[in-house]
Design an enzyme around this catalytic site. Structure first.
Site, PDB file in Angstrom:
ATOM      1  N   HIS A 193      31.524  54.211  33.515  1.00 24.28           N
ATOM      2  CA  HIS A 193      32.278  54.034  32.452  1.00 24.28           C
ATOM      3  C   HIS A 193      32.527  55.329  31.777  1.00 24.28           C
ATOM      4  CE1 HIS A 193      32.052  49.847  30.877  1.00 24.28           C
ATOM      5  NE2 HIS A 193      33.186  50.398  30.649  1.00 24.28           N
ATOM      6  N   GLU A 429      35.799  39.574  37.725  1.00 28.27           N
ATOM      7  CA  GLU A 429      35.212  41.001  38.029  1.00 28.27           C
ATOM      8  C   GLU A 429      33.627  40.547  38.518  1.00 28.27           C
ATOM      9  OE1 GLU A 429      34.775  43.355  34.476  1.00 28.27           O
ATOM     10  OE2 GLU A 429      34.439  41.665  33.247  1.00 28.27           O
ATOM     11  N   ASP A 453      33.681  46.401  38.436  1.00 23.40           N
ATOM     12  CA  ASP A 453      32.281  45.502  38.387  1.00 23.40           C
ATOM     13  C   ASP A 453      32.524  44.581  39.759  1.00 23.40           C
ATOM     14  OD1 ASP A 453      30.707  45.713  36.110  1.00 23.40           O
ATOM     15  OD2 ASP A 453      32.382  45.281  34.964  1.00 23.40           O
ATOM     16  N   CYS A 500      43.032  46.012  36.971  1.00 14.80           N
ATOM     17  CA  CYS A 500      42.583  47.088  35.992  1.00 14.80           C
ATOM     18  C   CYS A 500      41.573  48.100  36.473  1.00 14.80           C
ATOM     19  CB  CYS A 500      42.689  46.622  34.674  1.00 14.80           C
ATOM     20  SG  CYS A 500      41.086  45.773  34.337  1.00 14.80           S
TER      21      CYS A 500
HETATM   22  C1  PEP Z   1      36.347  46.446  35.583  1.00 21.71           C
HETATM   23  O1  PEP Z   1      35.128  45.996  35.629  1.00 21.71           O
HETATM   24  O2  PEP Z   1      36.945  46.888  36.700  1.00 21.71           O
HETATM   25  C2  PEP Z   1      36.866  46.876  34.272  1.00 21.71           C
HETATM   26  C3  PEP Z   1      37.991  47.256  34.224  1.00 21.71           C
HETATM   27  O3  PEP Z   1      36.020  46.947  33.340  1.00 21.71           O
HETATM   28  P1  PEP Z   1      34.883  48.004  32.978  1.00 21.71           P
HETATM   29  O4  PEP Z   1      35.027  49.036  33.645  1.00 21.71           O
HETATM   30  O5  PEP Z   1      35.186  48.228  31.572  1.00 21.71           O
HETATM   31  O6  PEP Z   1      33.631  47.401  33.258  1.00 21.71           O
HETATM   32 MG    MG Z   2      34.253  45.397  34.066  1.00 22.09          MG
END
Ligand code: PEP
Ligand code: MG
Length: 578
Positions: A193, A429, A453, A500
């Site tokens: 993150h 996810e 995830d 995403c």
């Molecule tokens: C993901 O899990 O791909 C996602 C976009 O969410 P985050 O990275 O905020 O967990």
């Molecule tokens: Mg995620």
């Protein structure tokens, strides 16, 4: 001079003095100039006096009433405050190592901890918890409640490079990035993150350095290269000069700008690319990146480490409204808070590292704390009056969760006399959601695949654990099969599906994803111009052939090699001289 090698996750060069943050102990270590030593020692003594008063107070209170036997425990803690091994040693450490008092207390505590842990007598061994409590109380009083990382950084002269064992997004969001030139962490992988945040902030960053936070002494000059993933510790003057020249060049902002609007493949297939954002400041780059809206707003970033309850409905409404109005007429997809238990915990942070237990996170956590989710949904419903909004639920694992969350949304809409036109989506996810995508699809208006995830849960690889970061493999055949499954379920139910995760922003993978049937993506704004360029150069027919072949390969390594060869071949075909 020493060279440490990690994974570069955000390009650019940073030069400065190391500030070391070890969150496993929630303590920041930083060097202090000689004229500050007495002030730190004084602060330590004041913290001891304050701690003594607090403990005397607690002991007096518990001694009358039930549990009076506990008073002896606090009396023992008061004695520990006077033990020269704790405060006395801490003072010594401040003077000899010239470090901040909180770090000195932590070091002295670690020495005592080891001593107690090695004792044969179980009663004495147990006392280590009391020492931890006393040291924690001292540090709490040293912090005076409000002294967060931002303030600690402001006590350092000149530019700094942050070296941390791990850096949570909430701490990162509190740092003064005009002072911190870049950062490096022991943990992490490309999808970590904080790495995503680093790219949004355009700060050079390296992750996966294993033990840099232990090896780099605070105050040492370092040169960090977020492109090569190299951290040079105590470099000679010529290396520093050269790094300063490179650092002076404009960072990131690759120079690629795109006109906003649709992008199409060579054979006329329209691909929609939206932006992932964490901070309102990211919107500045939205237009020049060519994004067609916001595909993921990670709403938990607005909390910046504040307790969830302190963020009111009105405050959230104002924030969401501002975001929607700035992006309109393009749509904004706001994901409800994706937090885990630890992030909403009221407990005082303890000194040992607490690994987040997987489980109570994202939508589940929201459903377990309905007042918090309700407040957010109400703020979103009110904000939706100001432009196109889509709401997305994170970490969905089952149909019931979506039903419950939608019921809460309907309630909020009815209560606020809203027309109820907001589109609602589920993030896919977790493997259970991907495998049951055909059952989930009728319950939502869209899917968004979160590969960050999905990969970690599919492959049982913690995305923040550097020991297994090599196994975090977006090209694992199981991951690609899950993506195909979700895309097929969405097509059958005629709902849109986008992707995403960080995978979308890798220009080498976008062709494969298009070949798997995806035509909507959301990614970090900095990556959009280059991905748009790649999309314009490929054809759907080729991408399908590529994906068809890839799905027959058995290992991630074979897939990677095949993609690499295919990219190289098409680059040769298209080069002007061929
Ligand atoms: C993901 O899990 O791909 C996602 C976009 O969410 P985050 O990275 O905020 O967990
Ligand atoms: Mg995620």
């Amino acid at each position: 001079m020493e060279r440490l090698k990690g994974i570069g996750v955000s390009p650019g060069v940073a030069v400065g003095r190391a500030v070391v943050l070890t969150q496993r102990s929630e303590v920041m270590r930083f060097p202090i100039p000689p004229d500050r030593v007495e002030r730190e020692v004084q602060a330590l003594k004041e913290a001891r006096d304050q701690s003594r008063h607090q403990l005397q107070d607690i002991s007096a209170r518990v001694s009358h009433g039930p549990g009076s036997e506990l008073a002896a425990l606090f009396d023992a803690q008061i004695l520990m405050l006077d033990d020269p091994m704790l405060v006395g040693n801490a003072e010594q450490i401040i003077r000899t190592e010239r470090v901040n008092a909180a770090w000195a207390v932590h070091r002295a505590y670690e020495g005592l901890y080891e001593l107690f842990a090695s004792m044969e007598d179980p009663y004495l061994r147990e006392r280590e918890n009391d020492i931890a409590d006393v040291a924690g109380r001292l540090r709490m009083n040293l912090r005076h409640g409000a002294r967060g990382p931002r303030e600690l950084l402001s006590q350092i002269d000149g530019p700094a490079v942050l070296i941390a064992d791990e850096l949570t997004a909430s701490v990162a969001a509190q740092l003064d990035w005009s002072r911190v030139q870049g950062f490096a962490t022991d943990a992490g992988s490309r999808t970590y993150h904080t790495a995503i945040l680093a790219r949004s902030l355009k700060v050079p960053a390296i992750v996966g350095l294993h033990d840099a936070s232990l090896r780099v002494a605070a105050g040492t000059a370092v040169v960090l290269d977020g492109t090569t993933g190299e951290l040079v510790v105590a470099p000679p003057p010529d290396v520093i000069d050269e790094a300063h020249r490179r650092a002076a060049r404009p960072r990131r902002r690759s120079g690629l700008h795109s006109e906003p609007g649709p992008v199409v493949t060579r054979d006329g297939v329209r691909v929609r690319i939206e932006a992932n954002i964490e901070l309102l400041e990211d919107l500045e780059y939205l237009n020049e990146s060519g994004a067609e809206g916001v595909g993921l707003y990670r709403s938990e970033f607005m909390l910046s480490g504040r307790p969830l309850e302190s963020v009111t409905e009105d405050e959230q409404y104002a924030m969401y409204r501002s975001l929607i109005e700035q992006v309109a007429p393009q749509p904004v997809t706001i994901r409800t808070f994706d937090l885990d238990e630890r992030q909403i915990s009221h407990e005082h942070p303890r000194y040992e590292r607490r690994r987040t237990r997987p489980g109570l996170r994202g939508l589940r956590l929201g459903l377990a704390n309905p007042a918090l989710l309700r407040t957010q949904l109400r703020a979103l419903v009110r904000a939706a009056a100001h432009g196109p909004l889509r709401i997305m639920f994170p970490f969905v694992t089952a149909v019931e969760e979506v039903r419950q969350a939608r019921a809460m949304l309907i309630e909020a809409e009815a209560d606020l006399h809203s027309t109820g036109s907001i589109k609602v989506g589920a993030m896919i996810e977790v493997p259970s959601a991907a495998l049951a995508a055909d059952l989930l699809a009728p319950t939502v208006d869209f899917f968004t695949i979160g590969t960050n995830d999905l990969i970690q849960y599919c492959l049982a690889v913690d995305r923040t654990d550097d020991r297994v970061s090599d196994l975090y493999e977006p090209l694992h055949p199981a991951v690609l099969r899950l993506i195909r499954l979700v895309r097929r379920a969405a097509s059958r139910c005629r709902i849109p599906v986008s992707l995403c995760g960080e995978m979308a922003s890798d220009p080498a993978l976008v062709g494969l994803l298009i070949g798997l049937g995806l035509t909507e993506f959301s990614m970090t704004p900095g990556a959009i111009p280059i991905v748009r360029q790649v999309v314009q150069e490929l054809s759907l027919a080729e991408a399908r052939r590529l994906a068809g072949h890839v799905l027959r390969l058995a290992t991630a390594a074979e897939i990677e090699q095949y993609l690499f060869d295919a990219l190289a071949a098409s680059a040769i075909q298209r080069s002007p001289s061929s």
